[in-house]
Design an enzyme around this catalytic site. Structure first.
Site, PDB file in Angstrom:
ATOM      1  N   SER A 145       0.405   0.143  -8.048  1.00 45.09           N
ATOM      2  CA  SER A 145       1.659   0.835  -8.354  1.00 45.09           C
ATOM      3  C   SER A 145       2.406   0.087  -9.448  1.00 45.09           C
ATOM      4  CB  SER A 145       2.506   0.864  -7.076  1.00 45.09           C
ATOM      5  OG  SER A 145       3.847   1.188  -7.337  1.00 45.09           O
ATOM      6  N   TYR A 158       7.219  -1.501   0.253  1.00 48.52           N
ATOM      7  CA  TYR A 158       6.208  -0.903  -0.631  1.00 48.52           C
ATOM      8  C   TYR A 158       5.832  -1.895  -1.736  1.00 48.52           C
ATOM      9  CZ  TYR A 158       4.119   2.829  -3.568  1.00 48.52           C
ATOM     10  OH  TYR A 158       3.273   3.612  -4.318  1.00 48.52           O
TER      11      TYR A 158
HETATM   12  P1  NAP Z   1       0.823  11.467  -1.127  1.00 46.55           P
HETATM   13  O1  NAP Z   1       0.983  12.702  -1.957  1.00 46.55           O
HETATM   14  O2  NAP Z   1       1.857  11.118  -0.150  1.00 46.55           O
HETATM   15  O3  NAP Z   1      -0.635  11.371  -0.468  1.00 46.55           O
HETATM   16  C1  NAP Z   1      -1.003  10.258   0.313  1.00 46.55           C
HETATM   17  C2  NAP Z   1      -2.119  10.644   1.219  1.00 46.55           C
HETATM   18  O4  NAP Z   1      -2.445   9.541   2.091  1.00 46.55           O
HETATM   19  C3  NAP Z   1      -1.764  11.815   2.129  1.00 46.55           C
HETATM   20  O5  NAP Z   1      -2.861  12.698   2.194  1.00 46.55           O
HETATM   21  C4  NAP Z   1      -1.512  11.132   3.463  1.00 46.55           C
HETATM   22  O6  NAP Z   1      -1.686  11.941   4.575  1.00 46.55           O
HETATM   23  C5  NAP Z   1      -2.556  10.033   3.418  1.00 46.55           C
HETATM   24  N1  NAP Z   1      -2.305   8.995   4.417  1.00 46.55           N
HETATM   25  C6  NAP Z   1      -1.130   8.368   4.703  1.00 46.55           C
HETATM   26  N2  NAP Z   1      -1.290   7.508   5.715  1.00 46.55           N
HETATM   27  C7  NAP Z   1      -2.589   7.583   6.085  1.00 46.55           C
HETATM   28  C8  NAP Z   1      -3.368   6.947   7.081  1.00 46.55           C
HETATM   29  N3  NAP Z   1      -2.837   6.043   7.909  1.00 46.55           N
HETATM   30  N4  NAP Z   1      -4.687   7.274   7.199  1.00 46.55           N
HETATM   31  C9  NAP Z   1      -5.224   8.207   6.385  1.00 46.55           C
HETATM   32  N5  NAP Z   1      -4.552   8.850   5.423  1.00 46.55           N
HETATM   33  C10 NAP Z   1      -3.241   8.546   5.272  1.00 46.55           C
HETATM   34  O7  NAP Z   1       0.742  10.264  -2.144  1.00 46.55           O
HETATM   35  P2  NAP Z   1       0.276  10.193  -3.656  1.00 46.55           P
HETATM   36  O8  NAP Z   1       1.493  10.227  -4.480  1.00 46.55           O
HETATM   37  O9  NAP Z   1      -0.860  11.091  -3.935  1.00 46.55           O
HETATM   38  O10 NAP Z   1      -0.205   8.671  -3.629  1.00 46.55           O
HETATM   39  C11 NAP Z   1      -1.529   8.257  -3.409  1.00 46.55           C
HETATM   40  C12 NAP Z   1      -1.573   6.757  -3.610  1.00 46.55           C
HETATM   41  O11 NAP Z   1      -1.061   6.430  -4.901  1.00 46.55           O
HETATM   42  C13 NAP Z   1      -0.695   5.982  -2.613  1.00 46.55           C
HETATM   43  O12 NAP Z   1      -1.319   4.760  -2.296  1.00 46.55           O
HETATM   44  C14 NAP Z   1       0.572   5.746  -3.410  1.00 46.55           C
HETATM   45  O13 NAP Z   1       1.293   4.643  -2.947  1.00 46.55           O
HETATM   46  C15 NAP Z   1       0.006   5.509  -4.777  1.00 46.55           C
HETATM   47  N6  NAP Z   1       0.926   5.717  -5.888  1.00 46.55           N
HETATM   48  C16 NAP Z   1       1.606   6.886  -6.036  1.00 46.55           C
HETATM   49  C17 NAP Z   1       2.410   7.035  -7.162  1.00 46.55           C
HETATM   50  C18 NAP Z   1       3.208   8.291  -7.427  1.00 46.55           C
HETATM   51  O14 NAP Z   1       4.068   8.243  -8.338  1.00 46.55           O
HETATM   52  N7  NAP Z   1       2.988   9.386  -6.739  1.00 46.55           N
HETATM   53  C19 NAP Z   1       2.525   6.026  -8.089  1.00 46.55           C
HETATM   54  C20 NAP Z   1       1.821   4.845  -7.874  1.00 46.55           C
HETATM   55  C21 NAP Z   1       1.030   4.713  -6.776  1.00 46.55           C
HETATM   56  P3  NAP Z   1      -0.367  12.618   5.288  1.00 46.55           P
HETATM   57  O15 NAP Z   1       0.023  13.749   4.416  1.00 46.55           O
HETATM   58  O16 NAP Z   1      -0.870  13.030   6.625  1.00 46.55           O
HETATM   59  O17 NAP Z   1       0.674  11.556   5.361  1.00 46.55           O
HETATM   60  C1  GCO Z   2       9.727   4.857  -5.983  1.00 44.67           C
HETATM   61  C2  GCO Z   2       8.411   5.543  -6.189  1.00 44.67           C
HETATM   62  C3  GCO Z   2       7.340   4.587  -6.672  1.00 44.67           C
HETATM   63  C4  GCO Z   2       6.108   5.344  -7.049  1.00 44.67           C
HETATM   64  C5  GCO Z   2       4.988   4.581  -7.626  1.00 44.67           C
HETATM   65  C6  GCO Z   2       5.322   3.908  -8.915  1.00 44.67           C
HETATM   66  O1  GCO Z   2      10.426   5.189  -5.030  1.00 44.67           O
HETATM   67  O2  GCO Z   2      10.093   4.031  -6.838  1.00 44.67           O
HETATM   68  O3  GCO Z   2       8.016   6.275  -5.101  1.00 44.67           O
HETATM   69  O4  GCO Z   2       7.204   3.505  -5.870  1.00 44.67           O
HETATM   70  O5  GCO Z   2       5.640   6.154  -6.023  1.00 44.67           O
HETATM   71  O6  GCO Z   2       4.321   3.753  -6.738  1.00 44.67           O
HETATM   72  O7  GCO Z   2       4.179   3.398  -9.501  1.00 44.67           O
END
Ligand code: NAP
Ligand code: GCO
Length: 264
Positions: A145, A158
């Site tokens: 992240s 986080y």
């Molecule tokens: P999301 O839309 O919330 O999807 C996360 C997925 O993980 C969901 O399908 C969720 O299922 C599943 N999950 C959560 N807890 C779990 C568990 N204990 N066992 C199995 N599955 C589980 O998130 P996303 O934005 O696609 O993010 C995916 C990854 O990228 C995460 O690690 C997040 O921290 C990272 N990330 C996201 C962003 C961003 O801007 N979106 C940026 C940087 C990093 P449920 O729906 O049942 O909870």
């Molecule tokens: C926040 C966001 C972030 C992003 C992501 C950034 O509240 O600042 O949710 O943490 O999801 O991980 O890279």
């Protein structure tokens, strides 16, 4: 060049990939030739995911498994090895966030975030590494992240987890590089998924959420990322094109980390 990025014959497990970033990465892997395995916590989400893959013409294998449960993960991985094959590529994607000021956050809430975002990647990596060693190699990609590098108000757990995940990435690379296992991270910038939906909600008067405007101003690309922006970097780190890239975090952030930000 095309062959360098091919994932033909590879089995890829992407955790939490019913939708969002995991789904986009798995979809790209399938287009590069890999067999897709994914999991989610609830059957309902697995079914939704299976239908979404099918709509893309992808025959994915979906399972119910909570990535924080070590016994369940071990049983899941051994089922996949028996029914589909050894996992060549693991993407630790499943993740959660809790946006709570640190002085109001309970230790239980803090632990829950660490459990999903840091302990679970350890549990999943540990479960696939022995067979990767026997097979002669493998790829592990940890979804890190911006918070692997930066802090901000309300995301202490986080940031602690994602900072830890960056170091777990380097340590897996250090410990298993000699077995031809490459462990790298992807650090997405701000990506439009359900996880970040509350930060993009329109205000009552129809104007942009202040955080939404802040991110657009802070991103040289001047937009939020889409899950598809992660497809190319993920295929690169899963393919033989990256066989000498190890312990690296590839930030896919539209330039956020390079930029001091606009003068107000
Ligand atoms: P999301 O839309 O919330 O999807 C996360 C997925 O993980 C969901 O399908 C969720 O299922 C599943 N999950 C959560 N807890 C779990 C568990 N204990 N066992 C199995 N599955 C589980 O998130 P996303 O934005 O696609 O993010 C995916 C990854 O990228 C995460 O690690 C997040 O921290 C990272 N990330 C996201 C962003 C961003 O801007 N979106 C940026 C940087 C990093 P449920 O729906 O049942 O909870
Ligand atoms: C926040 C966001 C972030 C992003 C992501 C950034 O509240 O600042 O949710 O943490 O999801 O991980 O890279």
């Amino acid at each position: 060049m095309e062959n360098m990025f091919s994932l033909k014959g590879k089995v890829a497990l992407v955790t939490g990939a019913s939708y969002g970033i995991g789904f986009a990465i798995a979809k790209a892997f399938a287009k590069a030739g890999a067999t897709i395995v994914f999991n989610d916590i609830k059957q309902e989400l697995v079914d939704k995911g299976l239908a979404a893959y099918e709509a893309e013409g992808i025959k994915a294998h979906g399972y119910v498994c909570d990535v924080t449960d070590e016994n369940a993960v071990n049983a899941f991985v051994s089922t996949v090895e028996k029914e589909i094959g050894v996992i060549d590529i693991l993407v630790n994607n499943a993740g959660i966030i809790k946006r709570i000021p640190m002085h109001e956050m309970t230790a239980a809430e803090f632990r829950q975030v660490i459990d999903v975002d840091l302990n679970a990647p350890f549990i999943c990596a540990k479960a696939v590494i022995p067979s990767m060693i026997k097979k002669g190699g493998g790829k592990i990609i940890n979804i890190c992240s911006m918070m692997s590098e930066l802090g901000r108000e309300t995301v202490s757990a986080y940031a602690a987890a994602k900072g830890g995940l960056k170091m777990l990435t380097r340590n897996i690379a250090s410990e298993y590089g000699e077995y031809n296992i490459q462990c790298n991270g992807i650090g997405p910038g701000y990506i439009a998924t359900p996880q970040t939906a509350p930060l993009r909600e329109r205000q009552a008067d129809g104007s942009r959420h202040p955080f939404d405007s802040f991110i657009i101003a802070k991103t040289p690309a001047a937009r939020w990322g889409n899950p598809e922006d992660l497809a190319g970097p993920a295929v690169f780190l899963a393919s033989e094109a990256s066989n000498f890239v190890n312990g690296h975090v590839l930030y896919v952030d539209g330039g956020i980390l390079a930029y001091i930000g606009k003068q107000p």
